[in-house]
Design an enzyme around this catalytic site. Sequence first.
Site, mmCIF file in Angstrom:
data_model
loop_
_atom_site.group_PDB
_atom_site.id
_atom_site.type_symbol
_atom_site.label_atom_id
_atom_site.label_comp_id
_atom_site.label_asym_id
_atom_site.label_seq_id
_atom_site.Cartn_x
_atom_site.Cartn_y
_atom_site.Cartn_z
ATOM 1 N N GLU A 1 -17.071 -6.666 -10.450
ATOM 2 C CA GLU A 1 -16.558 -7.705 -11.329
ATOM 3 C C GLU A 1 -17.657 -8.663 -11.806
ATOM 4 O O GLU A 1 -17.363 -9.698 -12.394
ATOM 5 C CB GLU A 1 -15.428 -8.471 -10.638
ATOM 6 C CG GLU A 1 -14.201 -7.601 -10.431
ATOM 7 C CD GLU A 1 -13.019 -8.343 -9.827
ATOM 8 O OE1 GLU A 1 -13.190 -9.465 -9.305
ATOM 9 O OE2 GLU A 1 -11.911 -7.779 -9.876
ATOM 10 N N TYR B 1 -8.863 -2.534 -4.356
ATOM 11 C CA TYR B 1 -10.136 -1.881 -4.656
ATOM 12 C C TYR B 1 -10.131 -0.481 -4.072
ATOM 13 O O TYR B 1 -9.693 -0.274 -2.937
ATOM 14 C CB TYR B 1 -11.292 -2.678 -4.054
ATOM 15 C CG TYR B 1 -12.647 -2.058 -4.286
ATOM 16 C CD1 TYR B 1 -13.254 -2.103 -5.531
ATOM 17 C CD2 TYR B 1 -13.324 -1.420 -3.250
ATOM 18 C CE1 TYR B 1 -14.503 -1.539 -5.752
ATOM 19 C CE2 TYR B 1 -14.576 -0.855 -3.452
ATOM 20 C CZ TYR B 1 -15.158 -0.920 -4.709
ATOM 21 O OH TYR B 1 -16.392 -0.356 -4.920
ATOM 22 N N VAL B 2 -10.606 0.453 -4.873
ATOM 23 C CA VAL B 2 -10.829 1.826 -4.423
ATOM 24 C C VAL B 2 -12.271 2.162 -4.767
ATOM 25 O O VAL B 2 -12.720 1.928 -5.893
ATOM 26 C CB VAL B 2 -9.853 2.816 -5.096
ATOM 27 C CG1 VAL B 2 -10.180 4.251 -4.699
ATOM 28 C CG2 VAL B 2 -8.411 2.474 -4.737
ATOM 29 N N GLY C 1 -9.143 8.027 -8.922
ATOM 30 C CA GLY C 1 -8.460 9.165 -9.523
ATOM 31 C C GLY C 1 -7.730 10.018 -8.502
ATOM 32 O O GLY C 1 -7.049 10.962 -8.861
ATOM 33 N N GLY D 1 -5.353 8.872 -6.449
ATOM 34 C CA GLY D 1 -4.025 8.338 -6.157
ATOM 35 C C GLY D 1 -4.001 7.214 -5.140
ATOM 36 O O GLY D 1 -2.923 6.709 -4.811
ATOM 37 N N TYR E 1 -2.375 -0.330 -14.398
ATOM 38 C CA TYR E 1 -1.249 -1.188 -14.038
ATOM 39 C C TYR E 1 -0.066 -0.978 -14.982
ATOM 40 O O TYR E 1 1.083 -0.914 -14.542
ATOM 41 C CB TYR E 1 -1.665 -2.664 -14.048
ATOM 42 C CG TYR E 1 -2.739 -2.994 -13.041
ATOM 43 C CD1 TYR E 1 -2.792 -2.384 -11.801
ATOM 44 C CD2 TYR E 1 -3.724 -3.932 -13.339
ATOM 45 C CE1 TYR E 1 -3.784 -2.688 -10.880
ATOM 46 C CE2 TYR E 1 -4.715 -4.251 -12.420
ATOM 47 C CZ TYR E 1 -4.739 -3.625 -11.197
ATOM 48 O OH TYR E 1 -5.722 -3.932 -10.303
#
Length: 158
Positions: A24, A86-87, A93, A95, A131
């Site tokens: 960010e 956060y991933v 992608g 899931g 989202y």
Amino acid sequence: MIRNAVTTDVPVIHAMVRELAEYEKALHEAEATEEQLRDALFGENPALFGLIAEDDATGEPVGFAVWFRNFSTWRGTHGIYLEDLYVRPQARGGGHGKALLLELARIAVERGYSRVEWSVLDWNQPSIDFYKSIGAVPMDEWTVYRLTDGALAEAGRR
């Protein structure tokens, strides 16, 4: 796999918070320590709750969500405010983000909460698209305001 965070997850949550701050473009603002996160999540009066997304094959943490309860005076019920989701890039992608959000929705429904809400940076179009894909709607008519640092100290002395 999504599970509740445990004390031993604090170092990886802290690392991912810093990764998120870097993504960010605000790493210089990420001041929280592991000790502060541990106390917020697992101290005497926990005010923060956490979920961990694990890689299906290795069981390694690849994402997290931290949230706290808020309250809607209009609806008369609690809600969930998602502070961070956060991933890690290598797991995107897969899931995990969707699973984290759906778990928060499940918790809200189970507890009778009326909403799950969060903020997203205006330039983060991949997240905005994600989202919207699960039915979230932007609150365009609302603007977030914040008091921090010197302005907060000054206001607190008035």
